[in-house]
Design a protein around this motif. Structure first.
Motif, PDB file in Angstrom:
ATOM      1  N   PRO A  27      -1.534  48.132 -41.413  1.00  0.00           N
ATOM      2  CA  PRO A  27      -0.700  47.666 -40.306  1.00  0.00           C
ATOM      3  C   PRO A  27       0.738  48.171 -40.371  1.00  0.00           C
ATOM      4  CG  PRO A  27      -2.125  45.907 -41.008  1.00  0.00           C
ATOM      5  CD  PRO A  27      -2.372  47.050 -41.953  1.00  0.00           C
ATOM      6  N   ILE A  63       7.076  44.529 -28.262  1.00  0.00           N
ATOM      7  CA  ILE A  63       5.973  43.721 -28.801  1.00  0.00           C
ATOM      8  C   ILE A  63       6.419  43.006 -30.074  1.00  0.00           C
ATOM      9  CG2 ILE A  63       4.101  45.102 -27.786  1.00  0.00           C
ATOM     10  CD1 ILE A  63       3.653  46.254 -30.644  1.00  0.00           C
ATOM     11  N   LEU A 103       8.365  44.224 -32.745  1.00  0.00           N
ATOM     12  CA  LEU A 103       8.551  44.924 -34.014  1.00  0.00           C
ATOM     13  C   LEU A 103      10.033  45.223 -34.260  1.00  0.00           C
ATOM     14  CD1 LEU A 103       5.601  47.470 -33.784  1.00  0.00           C
ATOM     15  CD2 LEU A 103       5.737  45.435 -35.228  1.00  0.00           C
ATOM     16  N   ALA A 159      -0.347  45.849 -31.179  1.00  0.00           N
ATOM     17  CA  ALA A 159       0.341  44.726 -30.532  1.00  0.00           C
ATOM     18  C   ALA A 159      -0.174  43.392 -31.067  1.00  0.00           C
ATOM     19  CB  ALA A 159       0.153  44.806 -29.019  1.00  0.00           C
ATOM     20  N   LEU A 200      -1.510  42.853 -34.040  1.00  0.00           N
ATOM     21  CA  LEU A 200      -1.019  42.691 -35.414  1.00  0.00           C
ATOM     22  C   LEU A 200       0.404  42.161 -35.409  1.00  0.00           C
ATOM     23  CD1 LEU A 200      -2.495  45.931 -36.980  1.00  0.00           C
ATOM     24  CD2 LEU A 200      -2.849  43.622 -37.861  1.00  0.00           C
ATOM     25  N   SER A 201       1.214  42.689 -34.480  1.00  0.00           N
ATOM     26  CA  SER A 201       2.584  42.210 -34.399  1.00  0.00           C
ATOM     27  C   SER A 201       2.608  40.749 -33.953  1.00  0.00           C
ATOM     28  CB  SER A 201       3.377  43.083 -33.428  1.00  0.00           C
ATOM     29  OG  SER A 201       4.682  42.582 -33.278  1.00  0.00           O
ATOM     30  N   GLN A 242       1.412  40.317 -38.664  1.00  0.00           N
ATOM     31  CA  GLN A 242       0.742  40.989 -39.778  1.00  0.00           C
ATOM     32  C   GLN A 242       1.199  42.450 -39.907  1.00  0.00           C
ATOM     33  OE1 GLN A 242      -3.105  40.138 -38.148  1.00  0.00           O
ATOM     34  NE2 GLN A 242      -3.607  38.708 -39.804  1.00  0.00           N
ATOM     35  N   SER A 243       2.290  42.795 -39.244  1.00  0.00           N
ATOM     36  CA  SER A 243       2.690  44.205 -39.222  1.00  0.00           C
ATOM     37  C   SER A 243       3.203  44.713 -40.561  1.00  0.00           C
ATOM     38  CB  SER A 243       3.766  44.428 -38.166  1.00  0.00           C
ATOM     39  OG  SER A 243       3.210  44.240 -36.893  1.00  0.00           O
TER      40      SER A 243
END
Lengths: 604, 247
Positions: free
Chosen positions: A479, A497, A499, B102, B104-105, B109-110
């Motif tokens: 990930p 999203i 990040l 997306a 995962l974010s 969990q990123s």
């Protein structure tokens, strides 16, 4: 006061020389968007050609001027030929590949020059007028420097006139803004680009010839000139000519004055100023945010995991790597050890450049920090090898974290230049802080403990480097790697999203630095020594070539690139005196034939 | 309570006032259209809601919480999804990987470093792709998609965050006319099912009048009208803006 005025004048003379080289580079970049590494080679050719002409002529000022102009014209012709045969074919390639191709040209020109003019530095017999001086406030100041001081603004004015008062200049400025639009208006782009390239090359050639009275023509001047010119162009703002002059003044005066105040840190000073300018003004003093050169190939290849056949090939390579030491001699073993280290060095750069989207021209910095961080504790504190090998990646990673925190928000060429700047600072520290680092003499006798012979060291390097590269690969497919790639593909979307793109880039930067540091630590022990050359531009370029050679879009790329490049390099070194020429030609051919790199070729 | 409350939002670029004192609310489950001629300030307004641009003054409240100067990633975490005027996707990934990234974010969990990313949330990703009509394209490289499908993919990416509010900047721009209604019906259905509010800008009036529950009209940076399709159609000021006046 008087001394500093003289220094100021010396700085201004230096600034003019810098400006002449940088002006050509920035004009070429503005229109073609090619960062031309070979610009330094054109400067060098100008100096050598100038020497050949001037040393055969009477030593009068008018003949000197004629000789300089002839050298400029000759270099312009060489530049035009270069543009028509090579650059024209790669305008739509990604900018790093263009850089790689022009670096191939650098290597070829180096060998060609060596072959044509020989290895000795060539100094020009100076006529009387060149030795004369003017008395300024009671101090003798060389007449030639005064001429140089005047020449900078004169050339700036001429370029400005050409660009604002002629149709050709208007077209060039229009092409700088939007080359597709200019083309749509019916202008022959090819001729425009060739003429711009010729003009830029001519300026570089004249600058080379003008450098003769105060220096000699030598084989190192290409890389020195290109580094200086890059610094000036980047500080001034890519594509801006007036910016280049301002930056040249800044750097020239800084160097001249800095030599009084901080005699040992002039190298560091220049790059610190560059870093400071870029952090405050990412587009340089007079630069504007670059509009994308439209029509550029900006498609990002999709990344797929290794195919079964590639996995099989990897296993077979690994098996050969494990069996090899039992059948080969000591020289081949040292080559294999070098390859293993190169793999981690290249793989770490790939993490930054590929999925991270951050190009680096200074990756050797981390390698070098790792090497010194492993070697110094061994020499000073008699620390054991395993501990030293632990210190290497930690030290490099910590410095990378600190530097990364400042620079990861920048992009593209600016970021690449800042990494180059940082590598030059590290190099300068290693070179100038001789009490600790041994300066040019390096640190010798960094040998592994007696239990670790060449074979054991090979297996250590292989396991740490192959293991490290595999671990990096694993993380890129996890990930975190996807999030990193997402940040590169579209920062806006990634932030939308949720990040944290800056932090992702910073971790990639730190991780890459740390892994390169481990490679450097291993190199120190397998070679038994560390020298400042570990941090040289050449070594950074090695890593860049390995990654681009293999292909930046796959994890297998840098590994293949490292093996092929190290092998090619060592084989060529043994086989021919002209190894630079052959290597350069091979790089150019690869860029022209397989722009996706070797791994990309295998995929097709 | 309103999902979103915008109060006196203002933004100037140099001397040009792009948005002046815009205030409105978005209610749960509603399709709210923001329309106006080119240069009216719609996109600027949008970018201030999503955190891409800081306003000069005014504030944005998300269910009472002030989100005015938060960066986009925090606004996303609070339940605001968005699509962009020019689609933004992850071009190096397959269609499904885009949605997985997306997800995962969204599931925070990123930062996991071990298990391969494309083995996470497969069913959830495919369900989202099914919703937007891309189920059969899941394995394709996203860079190969037609523009209309890119818009659908971007919608799936935005939906992966389970937004309470979806901001869509010109969702049908560049989409073939025949596909537009389908795409917006899809969004409207999702909004009604999930009680997700949608705020969108749009130039296609047919779409606006058929999909929007309520319409806001901007001109020269200010809101000039608000109401349902019938009242907006009949509003003389709106007609003047769109059709021009004799004066």
């Amino acid at each position: 006061m008087i001394a500093s005025l003289i220094q100021l004048l010396t700085g201004m003379a230096e600034a003019s020389s810098l400006f002449l080289v940088a002006a050509g580079l920035t004009v070429i970049f503005g229109v073609t968007r090619v960062v031309n590494f070979a610009h330094g080679s054109l400067f060098m050719l100008g100096a050598y050609i100038g020497w050949s002409i001037l040393s055969r002529m009477p030593r009068d000022p008018e003949y000197f001027a004629l000789g300089v102009i002839l050298a400029g014209l000759a270099t312009a012709a060489i530049g035009a030929a270069l543009e028509m045969t090579l650059l024209r074919r790669i305008y739509r390639a990604p900018e790093l590949l263009q850089l790689l191709a022009t670096f191939g040209v650098v290597l070829m020109v180096q060998d060609a020059t060596l072959h044509l003019w020989g290895p000795e530095d060539l100094t020009l017999p100076r006529g009387r007028w060149l030795r004369s001086a003017v008395v300024i406030l009671g101090e003798r100041f060389p007449l030639y420097d005064l001429i140089l001081i005047a020449l900078g603004p004169i050339v700036l004015a001429i370029i400005w006139m050409i660009f604002t008062r002629t149709r050709w200049g208007t077209l060039v400025r229009a092409a700088t803004q939007d080359r597709d639009m200019v083309s749509a208006l019916g202008v022959d782009q090819r001729r425009l680009f060739t003429s711009v390239f010729a003009m830029g090359s001519g300026l570089a050639g004249m600058a080379g010839a003008l450098a003769l009275p105060e220096a000699s023509a030598n084989l190192q001047m290409d890389l020195t000139a290109i580094t200086d010119a890059f610094v000036v162009v980047v500080i001034g703002g890519l594509g801006s000519i007036s910016g280049a002059y301002l930056a040249a003044l800044l750097i020239g005066i800084l160097q001249a004055v800095g030599i009084i105040w901080l005699p040992k840190s002039t190298l560091v000073l220049v790059f610190v100023v560059m870093a400071a300018v870029l952090i405050v003004r990412p587009n340089g003093l007079r630069g504007r945010k670059l509009t994308a050169a439209r029509g550029e190939a900006d498609t990002i290849a999709s990344i797929k995991p290794a195919s079964p056949s590639l996995k099989l090939a990897a296993l077979a390579t690994l098996a050969i790597a494990i069996a090899a030491p039992f059948v080969i001699g000591p020289f081949a073993l040292s080559v294999l050890t070098e390859m293993a280290i190169a793999i981690l060095f290249a793989a770490s750069l790939h993490v930054m450049m590929g999925p991270g989207g951050m190009a680096s021209f200074g990756h050797a910095a981390w390698f070098g920090i790792g090497a010194y961080a492993a070697a110094l504790p061994v020499k000073l504190l008699t620390v054991s090898m395993p501990i030293a090998l632990l210190i290497a990646p930690i030290a490099a990673g910590m410095v990378a974290l600190a530097v990364g925190a400042l620079v990861v928000r920048l992009n593209g060429v600016t970021l690449a230049m800042l990494t180059l700047a940082f590598a030059q600072i590290v190099w300068a520290v290693a070179f100038q802080w001789s009490d600790v680092t041994g300066g040019d003499n390096g640190i010798l006798g960094v040998w592994p403990p007696s239990w670790a012979g060449p074979q054991a060291m090979y297996f250590l390097a292989l396991s740490l480097c192959a293991g490290g590269a595999l671990l990096l690969r694993k993380m890129l497919y996890a990930p975190w790697g996807f999030a990193l790639r997402a940040s590169r593909d579209s920062t806006q979307r990634a932030e939308a999203i949720g990040l944290d793109t800056q932090r992702l880039r910073l971790t990639a930067f730190t991780l890459a630095g740390s892994a390169a540091g481990l490679a450097g630590g291993l190199a120190a022990f397998t070679k038994g020594s560390v020298f400042p050359t570990t941090i040289s531009i050449g070594h950074s370029v090695d890593a860049l070539v390995m990654v681009l050679l293999g292909g930046v879009q796959t994890m297998a790329g840098p590994i293949i690139g490292a093996i092929v490049y190290t092998g090619l390099f060592d084989a060529l070194l043994l086989a021919t005196d002209l190894w630079r020429f052959v290597l350069g030609a091979a790089i150019v051919a690869i860029v022209l034939i397989v722009p996706q790199g070797i791994a990309g070729l295998a995929k097709r | 309570m309103s999902i979103l409350e915008v109060q006196g939002l203002t933004k100037s670029f140099g001397g040009v006032a792009a948005v002046r004192g815009v205030s409105f609310t978005v209610e749960p489950g509603e399709m709210l259209a923001l329309i106006g001629p080119n240069g009216a300030g719609k996109s600027t307004c949008f970018n201030m809601l999503g955190g891409q641009l800081p306003p000069d003054s005014g504030q944005v409240l998300l269910q009472g919480q002030n989100i005015t100067f938060l960066p986009p990633r925090h606004i996303c975490r609070l339940g605001v999804g968005r699509t962009f005027q020019i689609t933004q996707i992850f071009a190096s990934m397959s269609v499904r990987e885009n949605v997985q990234t997306a997800l995962l974010s969204h599931h925070r969990q990123s930062w996991k470093l071990w298990r391969a990313a494309d083995t996470h949330h497969i069913t959830e990703a495919e369900a989202l792709l099914y919703k937007v009509g891309l189920a059969t394209q899941a394995a394709r490289p996203s860079a190969e998609l037609a523009y209309g499908d890119l818009k659908r993919l971007e919608l799936a990416i935005a939906l992966a965050g389970q937004p309470r509010l979806l901001l869509m900047d010109e969702p049908t721009a560049g989409v073939a006319p025949a596909e537009r209604a389908g795409l917006m019906d899809l969004v409207a259905n999702l909004a009604r099912e999930g009680q997700m509010a949608v705020l969108f800008t749009e130039h296609d009036m047919e779409i606006v009048f058929s999909c929007a529950d309520r319409i806001l009209v901007m001109d020269h940076g200010s809101l000039i009208a608000e109401g349902n399709a019938t009242s907006i159609r009949a509003n003389p000021q709106v007609q003047a803006v769109y059709l021009g006046t004799a004066a």
